[in-house]
Scaffold this active site. Structure first.
Site, short mmCIF file in Angstrom:
data_model
loop_
_atom_site.label_atom_id
_atom_site.label_comp_id
_atom_site.label_asym_id
_atom_site.label_seq_id
_atom_site.Cartn_x
_atom_site.Cartn_y
_atom_site.Cartn_z
N TYR A 1 -1.95 -1.88 10.04
CA TYR A 1 -1.98 -2.09 8.58
C TYR A 1 -0.60 -1.84 7.98
O TYR A 1 -0.09 -2.65 7.20
CB TYR A 1 -3.02 -1.14 7.99
N SER B 1 0.84 -1.20 0.00
CA SER B 1 0.00 0.00 0.00
C SER B 1 0.87 1.25 0.00
O SER B 1 1.89 1.30 0.70
CB SER B 1 -0.89 0.03 1.24
N1 LIG Z 1 -8.59 -0.13 -1.63
C1 LIG Z 1 -7.51 0.58 -1.36
O1 LIG Z 1 -7.55 1.82 -1.23
C2 LIG Z 1 -6.18 -0.10 -1.23
C3 LIG Z 1 -5.03 0.71 -1.16
C4 LIG Z 1 -3.79 0.10 -1.01
C5 LIG Z 1 -3.69 -1.27 -0.94
N2 LIG Z 1 -4.82 -2.05 -1.00
C6 LIG Z 1 -4.64 -3.50 -0.91
O2 LIG Z 1 -5.25 -4.12 -2.03
C7 LIG Z 1 -5.74 -5.41 -1.65
C8 LIG Z 1 -7.21 -5.55 -2.05
O3 LIG Z 1 -7.95 -4.55 -1.35
P1 LIG Z 1 -9.46 -4.18 -1.71
O4 LIG Z 1 -9.58 -2.74 -1.48
O5 LIG Z 1 -9.85 -4.77 -3.02
O6 LIG Z 1 -10.22 -4.95 -0.52
P2 LIG Z 1 -11.76 -5.44 -0.40
O7 LIG Z 1 -12.61 -4.77 -1.40
O8 LIG Z 1 -12.08 -5.33 1.05
O9 LIG Z 1 -11.66 -7.00 -0.80
C9 LIG Z 1 -10.90 -7.84 0.02
C10 LIG Z 1 -10.80 -9.22 -0.61
O10 LIG Z 1 -9.92 -10.01 0.21
C11 LIG Z 1 -10.62 -11.19 0.61
N3 LIG Z 1 -10.17 -11.61 1.94
C12 LIG Z 1 -10.20 -10.91 3.10
N4 LIG Z 1 -9.69 -11.64 4.10
C13 LIG Z 1 -9.32 -12.83 3.54
C14 LIG Z 1 -8.75 -14.02 4.06
N5 LIG Z 1 -8.42 -14.15 5.37
N6 LIG Z 1 -8.52 -15.06 3.20
C15 LIG Z 1 -8.84 -14.94 1.89
N7 LIG Z 1 -9.38 -13.85 1.35
C16 LIG Z 1 -9.63 -12.80 2.17
C17 LIG Z 1 -12.10 -10.83 0.55
O11 LIG Z 1 -12.86 -12.03 0.41
P3 LIG Z 1 -14.44 -12.11 0.87
O12 LIG Z 1 -15.20 -11.32 -0.20
O13 LIG Z 1 -14.75 -13.55 0.83
O14 LIG Z 1 -14.52 -11.47 2.21
C18 LIG Z 1 -12.12 -9.95 -0.70
O15 LIG Z 1 -12.12 -10.73 -1.86
C19 LIG Z 1 -5.47 -5.55 -0.15
O16 LIG Z 1 -4.28 -6.26 0.07
C20 LIG Z 1 -5.33 -4.11 0.32
O17 LIG Z 1 -4.55 -3.99 1.47
C21 LIG Z 1 -6.05 -1.48 -1.14
#
Ligand SMILES: NC(=O)c1ccc[n+]([C@@H]2O[C@H](COP(=O)([O-])OP(=O)(O)OC[C@H]3O[C@@H](n4cnc5c(N)ncnc54)[C@H](OP(=O)(O)O)[C@@H]3O)[C@@H](O)[C@H]2O)c1
Length: 245
Positions: free
Chosen positions: A153, A140
């Site tokens: 985080y 991130s």
């Molecule tokens: N969005 C942002 O602004 C942002 C910025 C920087 C980095 N990131 C990183 O990008 C990645 C994706 O983020 P996102 O924003 O797309 O998140 P999100 O919309 O909350 O989606 C999270 C995903 O991870 C899965 N997940 C959560 N816990 C899990 C576990 N213990 N085992 C397997 N799967 C799990 C969820 O599955 P379920 O649907 O089954 O719960 C979902 O598919 C993350 O690593 C996050 O830290 C995001």
């Protein structure tokens, strides 16, 4: 599925950035294992979207923080596709609490889901991938701004970036790349949850581009690293963030 020419695992592909990555890699010709934790219906939607677009995908439940579940994911990919070329570890949780509050339960959850999982997945990927393999983890860009309350985080994602550099060295000579993509704020549930509209507006304006990123923009960076054009990029963290950090 004997006609599979390249295959990928995408963790956390039921929603958000992971779903966009799975759909993008499928368009690039990868058969995709769509991992999820609890949202089976959402994972099936990702699979259906890929299949409808002419691609190949299967869904596989598994908690990425659990060793037996991670081993099962890799076995399921091999069984479904007969091969494995790319591993994208995208699953993650946001965990915010000031350090002085000492919320160990929250800290441990962030470390298990974001960092322990990376250690487990990198281990399996190192053993499963052959020459030309690609390993991509999600970090991130918030590591560059260090907002108060992001301690658990940021600690977990700093660990992810450390493991990327170590694994790239451990795979010396095998022609496998290991990189991280570090998004800035992207409009997903992980970002929106718990924030007021004013907070969202303020954070969106921090980058010189003055907007949130989209899951598709992050998927494009992952596809670059997973594809032929990314072959000489190794042991790097690509910060895709509109200039925010
Ligand atoms: N969005 C942002 O602004 C942002 C910025 C920087 C980095 N990131 C990183 O990008 C990645 C994706 O983020 P996102 O924003 O797309 O998140 P999100 O919309 O909350 O989606 C999270 C995903 O991870 C899965 N997940 C959560 N816990 C899990 C576990 N213990 N085992 C397997 N799967 C799990 C969820 O599955 P379920 O649907 O089954 O719960 C979902 O598919 C993350 O690593 C996050 O830290 C995001």
């Amino acid at each position: 599925m004997s006609n599979v020419t390249k295959a990928a695992i995408v963790t956390g592909a039921s929603r958000g950035i992971g779903r966009a990555i799975a759909e993008r890699l499928a368009r690039e010709g990868f058969a995709v294992l769509v991992n999820y934790a609890g949202n089976a219906a959402s994972a099936q939607e990702t699979v259906a979207a890929i299949v409808q677009a002419g691609g190949t995908a299967v869904a596989q439940q598994g908690d990425v923080g659990k060793a037996e579940d991670v081993a099962h994911l890799f076995a399921a990919a091999k069984e479904a596709f007969g091969r494995l070329d790319v591993v994208v570890h995208n699953a993650g949780v946001m965990a915010l609490s000031p350090i002085a509050k000492g919320d160990l339960e929250l800290f441990d959850r962030a470390i298990a889901t974001n960092l322990r999982s990376t250690y487990l997945i990198f281990g399996q990927a190192a053993n499963a991938l052959g020459e030309g393999g690609r390993i991509i983890a999600l970090s991130s860009s918030v590591l560059g701004v260090n907002f108060p309350s992001y301690g658990p985080y940021i600690a977990s994602k700093a660990g992810v970036e450390g493991l990327v550099r170590v694994l790239a060295n451990e795979l010396r000579g095998r022609q496998i790349t290991v990189n991280a993509v570090a998004p800035g704020p992207v409009g997903t549930e992980l970002f929106f949850d718990g924030k007021t509209p004013e907070q969202i507006e303020r954070i969106a304006k921090l980058a010189p581009l003055e907007r949130l990123g989209t899951p598709e923009e992050i998927a494009a960076v992952v596809a670059f690293l997973a594809g032929p054009d990314g072959g000489w990029v190794n042991a790097q963290v690509l910060r895709a963030n509109g200039g925010y950090a």
